[in-house]
Design a protein around this motif. Sequence first.
Motif, PDB file in Angstrom:
ATOM      1  N   MET A   1      40.907 -15.035  33.427  1.00  0.00           N
ATOM      2  CA  MET A   1      41.429 -14.109  32.320  1.00  0.00           C
ATOM      3  C   MET A   1      40.266 -14.384  31.377  1.00  0.00           C
ATOM      4  N   GLY A   2      40.331 -13.034  30.615  1.00  0.00           N
ATOM      5  CA  GLY A   2      39.347 -12.945  29.524  1.00  0.00           C
ATOM      6  C   GLY A   2      39.600 -13.859  28.325  1.00  0.00           C
ATOM      7  N   LEU A   3      39.066 -13.649  27.460  1.00  0.00           N
ATOM      8  CA  LEU A   3      39.027 -13.913  26.020  1.00  0.00           C
ATOM      9  C   LEU A   3      40.642 -13.778  25.769  1.00  0.00           C
ATOM     10  N   MET A   4      40.971 -11.674  25.296  1.00  0.00           N
ATOM     11  CA  MET A   4      41.408 -11.709  25.126  1.00  0.00           C
ATOM     12  C   MET A   4      42.807 -11.850  25.423  1.00  0.00           C
ATOM     13  N   ASP A   5      42.596 -11.596  26.679  1.00  0.00           N
ATOM     14  CA  ASP A   5      44.297 -12.223  27.299  1.00  0.00           C
ATOM     15  C   ASP A   5      44.550 -14.073  27.437  1.00  0.00           C
ATOM     16  N   ASN A   6      43.712 -14.657  26.911  1.00  0.00           N
ATOM     17  CA  ASN A   6      44.157 -16.053  26.413  1.00  0.00           C
ATOM     18  C   ASN A   6      44.718 -15.778  24.987  1.00  0.00           C
ATOM     19  N   LEU A   7      43.756 -14.901  24.150  1.00  0.00           N
ATOM     20  CA  LEU A   7      44.491 -14.742  22.875  1.00  0.00           C
ATOM     21  C   LEU A   7      45.860 -14.335  22.732  1.00  0.00           C
ATOM     22  N   LYS A   8      46.077 -13.469  23.296  1.00  0.00           N
ATOM     23  CA  LYS A   8      47.282 -12.436  23.732  1.00  0.00           C
ATOM     24  C   LYS A   8      48.265 -13.467  24.310  1.00  0.00           C
ATOM     25  N   ALA A   9      48.284 -14.362  25.198  1.00  0.00           N
ATOM     26  CA  ALA A   9      48.916 -15.493  26.287  1.00  0.00           C
ATOM     27  C   ALA A   9      49.672 -16.149  24.977  1.00  0.00           C
ATOM     28  N   LYS A  10      48.337 -16.782  23.711  1.00  0.00           N
ATOM     29  CA  LYS A  10      49.240 -17.700  23.014  1.00  0.00           C
ATOM     30  C   LYS A  10      49.385 -17.100  21.602  1.00  0.00           C
ATOM     31  N   LEU A  11      49.189 -16.395  21.379  1.00  0.00           N
ATOM     32  CA  LEU A  11      49.916 -15.354  19.784  1.00  0.00           C
ATOM     33  C   LEU A  11      51.015 -14.738  20.311  1.00  0.00           C
ATOM     34  N   ALA A  12      51.819 -15.096  21.492  1.00  0.00           N
ATOM     35  CA  ALA A  12      52.817 -13.851  21.898  1.00  0.00           C
ATOM     36  C   ALA A  12      53.965 -14.633  21.632  1.00  0.00           C
ATOM     37  N   PRO A  13      54.116 -16.128  21.131  1.00  0.00           N
ATOM     38  CA  PRO A  13      55.314 -16.372  20.601  1.00  0.00           C
ATOM     39  C   PRO A  13      55.795 -16.048  18.942  1.00  0.00           C
ATOM     40  N   ALA A  14      54.797 -16.339  18.275  1.00  0.00           N
ATOM     41  CA  ALA A  14      54.363 -16.157  17.098  1.00  0.00           C
ATOM     42  C   ALA A  14      54.550 -14.887  16.835  1.00  0.00           C
ATOM     43  N   LYS A  15      54.601 -13.740  17.651  1.00  0.00           N
ATOM     44  CA  LYS A  15      54.512 -12.710  17.136  1.00  0.00           C
ATOM     45  C   LYS A  15      56.192 -12.230  17.009  1.00  0.00           C
ATOM     46  N   GLY A  16      56.746 -12.993  17.860  1.00  0.00           N
ATOM     47  CA  GLY A  16      58.530 -12.391  18.025  1.00  0.00           C
ATOM     48  C   GLY A  16      58.845 -13.239  16.680  1.00  0.00           C
ATOM     49  N   LYS A  17      58.051 -13.953  15.529  1.00  0.00           N
ATOM     50  CA  LYS A  17      58.514 -14.683  14.506  1.00  0.00           C
ATOM     51  C   LYS A  17      58.353 -13.833  13.718  1.00  0.00           C
ATOM     52  N   VAL A  18      56.912 -13.273  13.753  1.00  0.00           N
ATOM     53  CA  VAL A  18      56.491 -12.572  12.584  1.00  0.00           C
ATOM     54  C   VAL A  18      57.008 -11.113  12.294  1.00  0.00           C
ATOM     55  N   SER A  19      57.685 -10.249  13.820  1.00  0.00           N
ATOM     56  CA  SER A  19      58.781  -9.785  13.460  1.00  0.00           C
ATOM     57  C   SER A  19      59.714  -9.701  13.592  1.00  0.00           C
ATOM     58  N   ASP A  20      60.688 -10.843  13.793  1.00  0.00           N
ATOM     59  CA  ASP A  20      61.710 -11.083  13.024  1.00  0.00           C
ATOM     60  C   ASP A  20      61.628 -11.605  11.749  1.00  0.00           C
ATOM     61  N   PHE A  21      60.670 -12.214  10.550  1.00  0.00           N
ATOM     62  CA  PHE A  21      60.237 -12.139   9.488  1.00  0.00           C
ATOM     63  C   PHE A  21      60.731 -10.928   8.847  1.00  0.00           C
ATOM     64  N   ALA A  22      59.570 -10.023   9.624  1.00  0.00           N
ATOM     65  CA  ALA A  22      58.949  -9.059   9.122  1.00  0.00           C
ATOM     66  C   ALA A  22      60.754  -8.207   8.930  1.00  0.00           C
ATOM     67  N   GLN A  23      61.303  -7.980   9.657  1.00  0.00           N
ATOM     68  CA  GLN A  23      62.328  -7.532   8.976  1.00  0.00           C
ATOM     69  C   GLN A  23      63.614  -8.005   8.066  1.00  0.00           C
ATOM     70  N   ARG A  24      63.358  -9.316   8.293  1.00  0.00           N
ATOM     71  CA  ARG A  24      64.793  -9.401   7.220  1.00  0.00           C
ATOM     72  C   ARG A  24      64.053 -10.137   5.397  1.00  0.00           C
ATOM     73  N   HIS A  25      63.004  -9.941   5.290  1.00  0.00           N
ATOM     74  CA  HIS A  25      61.804  -9.954   3.974  1.00  0.00           C
ATOM     75  C   HIS A  25      60.941  -8.938   4.230  1.00  0.00           C
ATOM     76  N   GLU A  26      61.415  -6.997   4.482  1.00  0.00           N
ATOM     77  CA  GLU A  26      60.770  -6.260   4.442  1.00  0.00           C
ATOM     78  C   GLU A  26      60.429  -6.045   3.249  1.00  0.00           C
ATOM     79  N   ASP A  27      61.384  -5.642   2.311  1.00  0.00           N
ATOM     80  CA  ASP A  27      61.711  -5.351   1.295  1.00  0.00           C
ATOM     81  C   ASP A  27      60.671  -6.518  -0.192  1.00  0.00           C
ATOM     82  N   LYS A  28      60.333  -8.256   0.032  1.00  0.00           N
ATOM     83  CA  LYS A  28      60.114  -8.637  -0.327  1.00  0.00           C
ATOM     84  C   LYS A  28      58.465  -9.064  -0.277  1.00  0.00           C
ATOM     85  N   VAL A  29      58.584  -8.420   1.245  1.00  0.00           N
ATOM     86  CA  VAL A  29      56.941  -8.366   1.347  1.00  0.00           C
ATOM     87  C   VAL A  29      56.355  -6.809   0.430  1.00  0.00           C
ATOM     88  N   ALA A  30      56.849  -6.346   0.533  1.00  0.00           N
ATOM     89  CA  ALA A  30      56.108  -4.609  -0.335  1.00  0.00           C
ATOM     90  C   ALA A  30      55.645  -5.435  -1.563  1.00  0.00           C
TER      91      ALA A  30
END
Length: 89
Positions: free
Chosen positions: A1-30
């Motif tokens: 498993m390469g470095l990028m694969d390791n990073l993707k695996a470790k960041l996968a849970p955070a990606k869902g949380k960021v997406s959820d945050f962006a959905q709920r607060h899109e106007d505030k972020v803008a």
Amino acid sequence: MGLMDNLKAKLAPAKGKVSDFAQRHEDKVAQGLDKAAKVVDERTKGKYSDKIQTGTGKAKGAVDRLAHKGDGTASGSGTPPPDAPPPTT
């Protein structure tokens, strides 16, 4: 498993949380991006206005893609934009 694969695996849970945050607060972020762009533009006395606006637009596009990931409305979702010409066969 390469470095990028390791990073993707470790960041996968955070990606869902960021997406959820962006959905709920899109106007505030803008609004925050606009406010930050205005402050930076004022501090640089307009010297980098075009670059600031370009960066702000790209950041808003990224937030939009995150917020609408999986609901079929973001670009790259496989559905053409409404103003796209019909496909040729």
